[in-house]
Structures are given as structure tokens and as C-alpha cells.
Scaffold this motif. Structure first.
Motif, mmCIF file in Angstrom:
data_model
loop_
_atom_site.group_PDB
_atom_site.id
_atom_site.type_symbol
_atom_site.label_atom_id
_atom_site.label_comp_id
_atom_site.label_asym_id
_atom_site.label_seq_id
_atom_site.Cartn_x
_atom_site.Cartn_y
_atom_site.Cartn_z
ATOM 1 N N ALA A 129 -7.492 -4.602 6.069
ATOM 2 C CA ALA A 129 -7.032 -3.313 6.598
ATOM 3 C C ALA A 129 -5.560 -3.506 6.930
ATOM 4 O O ALA A 129 -5.221 -4.347 7.766
ATOM 5 N N TRP A 130 -4.719 -2.779 6.232
ATOM 6 C CA TRP A 130 -3.261 -2.900 6.454
ATOM 7 C C TRP A 130 -2.850 -1.764 7.382
ATOM 8 O O TRP A 130 -2.932 -0.593 7.016
ATOM 9 N N GLY A 187 -2.811 2.703 -1.206
ATOM 10 C CA GLY A 187 -1.903 3.236 -0.190
ATOM 11 C C GLY A 187 -2.557 4.305 0.671
ATOM 12 O O GLY A 187 -3.612 4.859 0.321
ATOM 13 N N PHE A 188 -1.911 4.605 1.760
ATOM 14 C CA PHE A 188 -2.419 5.585 2.736
ATOM 15 C C PHE A 188 -2.650 6.952 2.087
ATOM 16 O O PHE A 188 -1.814 7.440 1.324
ATOM 17 N N MET A 189 -3.805 7.533 2.389
ATOM 18 C CA MET A 189 -4.096 8.917 1.976
ATOM 19 C C MET A 189 -4.660 9.631 3.198
ATOM 20 O O MET A 189 -5.441 9.039 3.951
ATOM 21 N N GLY A 221 -4.421 0.673 3.014
ATOM 22 C CA GLY A 221 -3.300 0.949 3.928
ATOM 23 C C GLY A 221 -3.567 2.143 4.823
ATOM 24 O O GLY A 221 -4.056 3.173 4.364
ATOM 25 N N VAL A 222 -3.224 1.998 6.088
ATOM 26 C CA VAL A 222 -3.346 3.121 7.032
ATOM 27 C C VAL A 222 -2.025 3.291 7.777
ATOM 28 O O VAL A 222 -1.516 2.326 8.367
ATOM 29 N N PRO A 277 0.844 -1.203 0.000
ATOM 30 C CA PRO A 277 0.000 0.000 0.000
ATOM 31 C C PRO A 277 0.878 1.251 0.000
ATOM 32 O O PRO A 277 1.017 1.920 1.022
ATOM 33 N N MET A 278 1.464 1.524 -1.154
ATOM 34 C CA MET A 278 2.481 2.585 -1.238
ATOM 35 C C MET A 278 1.795 3.946 -1.262
ATOM 36 O O MET A 278 1.129 4.282 -2.245
ATOM 37 N N SER A 279 1.986 4.669 -0.197
ATOM 38 C CA SER A 279 1.348 5.975 -0.081
ATOM 39 C C SER A 279 1.766 6.860 -1.249
ATOM 40 O O SER A 279 2.949 6.989 -1.549
#
Ligand SMILES: Cc1cc2nc3c(=O)[nH]c(=O)nc-3n(C[C@H](O)[C@H](O)[C@H](O)COP(=O)(O)O)c2cc1C
Length: 350
Positions: A106-107, A46-48, A83-84, A23-25
């Protein structure tokens, strides 16, 4: 073998060996997640930190995967991971998205054990079918998290990995067996381990399976995917790089160059080495490094400058093995095919 089946039950559309896109931000959007999931892997967004933008990405993924969702045992579940980055993130806002989209995974990464526990419990209340995967990079963190949070999967991130990770990380080669043994001693061996860090092809995947992992996560390899959202100059720097231990480094300077570094001191990040890194290593003050960087960014409108000098290009030590652009689906299938071949070859050599 039993743990492989657990993951297959959680993620029924996937094929083994399980390939997961990290999950590449900023780089892994719905486009990459959908392509990887469609190819039989676990694709992730990825995280946002912009909830409206994240909701938009989840909605796009849902739309694109509706036909696949209709064939799954739980057609409400979105067959991707989300991703979080836990520290500093607004838990309630994320819980609304988990409840609305019910991602399969949920990563969670980068938080204290108590923060990770609060997130795990929140996700299990908001979206009970979502499986909680927690990425960590040390034996102690793995044991604490396994005891306190009881995640569905532990993602073991070795020190070869791109981007943020445990500052004093070991490679997956020693970390996975040591974590597996410790989980066994504490009767926590039913938690599957997934390997991350330095895995870019079927040889790495075969090795990770032999170490006891139930699947692998790749970030650096997916930087080459056509569906990954990064500038071409970043990809070109990845393709040009070789000898990953020499051309990348772990350091906190890759965050510090942008301003105050909010990352907890446990973490640093692995990037392609750049001028800022060299200056930091040589003892140049951070203000001077920042001034140099910001004036270079300013100059780039009028002067062609190397992308590597203008930003933090996250890359793992496997970067030297990533040489050309490919579709994400081809990456998934190639690594799965190679893994079988290398495992067969290893068996024959015994
Ligand atoms: C550009 C980039 C961004 C990343 N962002 C995140 C992130 O937001 N959260 C996270 O848990 N890991 C992130 N990672 C790390 C990956 O989850 C994974 O641990 C790593 O890529 C595995 O090592 P590899 O790059 O050698 O395959 C990122 C990796 C890359 C390359």
C-alpha cells in the motif's frame, strides 16, 4: 545489505536492484503494474477516486498475475502496489479493496502524520500481509512518520521528482543520507529507504544505492513505457524535452489552473513549463490564466494546439534522459543491468 534482504522477503518475486514503477495517478494502470512485476520489479496502480474503476483494475491485475501468484509463498497476495493519495480519500472504501485484493504494497502519500497513522492502522487490520510504504519529502516528515506510523518502507521523494511533492524539497542526494542518519539516531534504522526523484537510468539507480537506498522508484522514465496510459502528445513532449531544470518547474499553478486548489499548501508539483506557468510567474491573475486555458481547450477541436499548453504535463528533472518508447520490462532489465555495470565501474575507479 540486511535491509535489501528485508525487501526481498516482502517482495519475493523481485530481482535486485529493486525497480519500482511509480503509482502515477491517471497513467499507471494494471497494464503497467503487471508488466513491471512480471519483469521482476514492483509494479503499481496509481491513485483512482472511482472505487469501481479501481476494483476493475485490481481484478485485471489479479487475473493477469494468477500464475505468478500461485508460485509465491502467499498465493492470496497480489504482487503489485496500490497508490493512495491520502488527504480527502474515503478510508473505509479503500479498506474494502485492501481486504479483497491484498496487494503486496500500500503506497500512501500526501497526508498529515495523523491521517497516515489512521491509514496505516486500517491497512494492517484489513490486509495484515500488505506492507505499508509511505512517500514523503522532508526530514521532519520522515521522522514524524517513522515514529508515529512505523511504516514498512519510507519512500524518500526528492525535489527533482515529477508531479506532487514537498514544496521545499531537497534532492535525494542530501535527503537520503540525512534521513538515514536521523533514523539511526532514533533507533529506527530498520526501516528501509527507497529513493524517488530524478532517477531515470542505471547511473541514478547506482547513486541511490550508494546513498543507502534499498531500491528506486521511477515515474518520469516509465512515462516512456508502451504500457503507460498517456496520450502520445504527452510522450512526444517528454521525448522533446532536454535540460530538465530549465524545461520543468515546481509550482502550485499546475493545479490552480483547473479551479480551486485542494492540495495542502505543503505541496506543489513539477511539470513541463507551459504558458500558464509563465503567466503566473509574470503576475497574471489566475482567473485570466484559467480563461486563456479553457478557451484554448475549446479551440483545439478546430486548431492544432501544443499538448503542453493544454494541460499539466507532469515530468521530473530527469526528463532530458528519456528519449524513446520502450516496453516496461525492457526498462526494468536495462536499468538493473546498467546499475551493476556502473557500480562495478565505480569500484574499479577507487
Ligand atoms: C504522471 C505522474 C503522476 C504521479 N502521480 C502520483 C500519485 O498519484 N501519487 C504519488 O504518490 N506520486 C505520484 N507521482 C510521483 C511519483 O510517485 C514519484 O515520486 C516520481 O515520479 C519520482 O520522480 P521521477 O518522476 O523523477 O522518477 C506521479 C508522477 C508522475 C510522473
Amino acid at each position: 545489505m540486511a535491509r535489501l534482504n528485508v525487501l526481498k522477503n516482502h517482495l519475493p518475486w523481485t530481482r535486485t536492484p529493486l525497480i519500482v514503477s511509480a503509482p502515477m495517478s491517471g497513467a499507471a494502470t494494471s497494464k503497467l503494474a503487471v508488466a513491471v512485476t512480471r519483469a521482476g520489479g514492483l509494479g503499481q496502480i496509481g491513485f483512482m477516486d472511482d472505487m469501481a474503476a479501481l476494483s476493475n483494475e485490481l481484478n485485471t491485475a489479479k487475473h493477469e498475475l494468477q500464475d505468478l501468484m500461485n508460485t509465491l509463498p502467499n498465493p492470496q497476495q497480489l504482487p503489485i502496489g496500490m497508490g493512495v493519495i491520502v488527504f480527502g480519500s474515503p478510508i473505509e472504501a479503500f479498506m474494502q479493496l485492501f481486504a479483497a485484493y491484498q496487494p503486496a504494497v500500500a503506497w500512501l502519500s500526501f497526508g498529515s502524520t495523523s491521517e497516515l497513522r489512521a491509514w496505516t492502522e486500517g491497512i494492517r487490520r484489513s490486509s495484515p500481509e500488505t506492507k505499508v510504504w509511505i512517500q514523503l519529502g522532508s526530514l521532519q516528515a520522515a521522522l514524524d512518520v517513522a515514529l508515529v506510523c512505523r511504516p514498512d518502507v519510507l519512500v524518500v521523494q526528492g525535489g527533482d521528482a515529477a508531479a506532487h511533492g514537498h514544496q521545499n524539497g531537497a534532492s535525494v542526494l542530501s535527503l537520503i543520507p540525512e534521513i538515514a542518519d536521523t533514523l539511526q539516531e532514533n533507533e529506527l534504522h530498520d526501516i528501509p529507504l527507497v529513493a524517488a526523484g530524478g532517477i531515470v537510468d542505471g547511473r541514478g539507480c547506482a547513486a541511490a544505492l550508494a546513498l543507502g537506498a534499498s531500491g528506486v522508484v521511477m515515474g518520469t522514465r516509465f512515462l516512456a513505457a508502451t504500457e503507460t496510459q498517456i496520450p502520445q502528445s504527452y510522450r512526444d513532449a517528454i521525448f522533446k524535452a532536454s535540460d530538465g531544470g530549465e524545461v520543468t518547474a515546481r509550482s502550485r499553478v499546475f493545479d490552480e489552473i483547473w479551479g480551486p486548489n485542494f492540495w495542502p499548501t505543503t505541496y506543489d508539483g513539477r511539470c513541463l513549463k507551459n504558458k500558464a506557468y509563465e503567466q503566473y510567474r509574470d503576475g497574471v491573475g489566475i482567473d485570466k490564466i484559467r480563461n486563456g486555458l479553457f478557451s484554448a481547450i475549446h479551440r483545439q477541436d478546430t486548431e492544432p494546439l501544443d499538448a503542453q499548453e493544454l494541460g499539466s504535463l507532469w515530468a521530473g528533472t530527469g526528463v532530458g534522459l528519456v528519449k524513446s518508447m520502450e516496453n516496461a520490462a525492457d526498462i526494468v532489465r536495462e536499468v538493473q543491468g546498467q546499475t551493476r555495470k556502473y557500480l562495478d565501474r565505480a569500484m574499479l575507479s577507487l
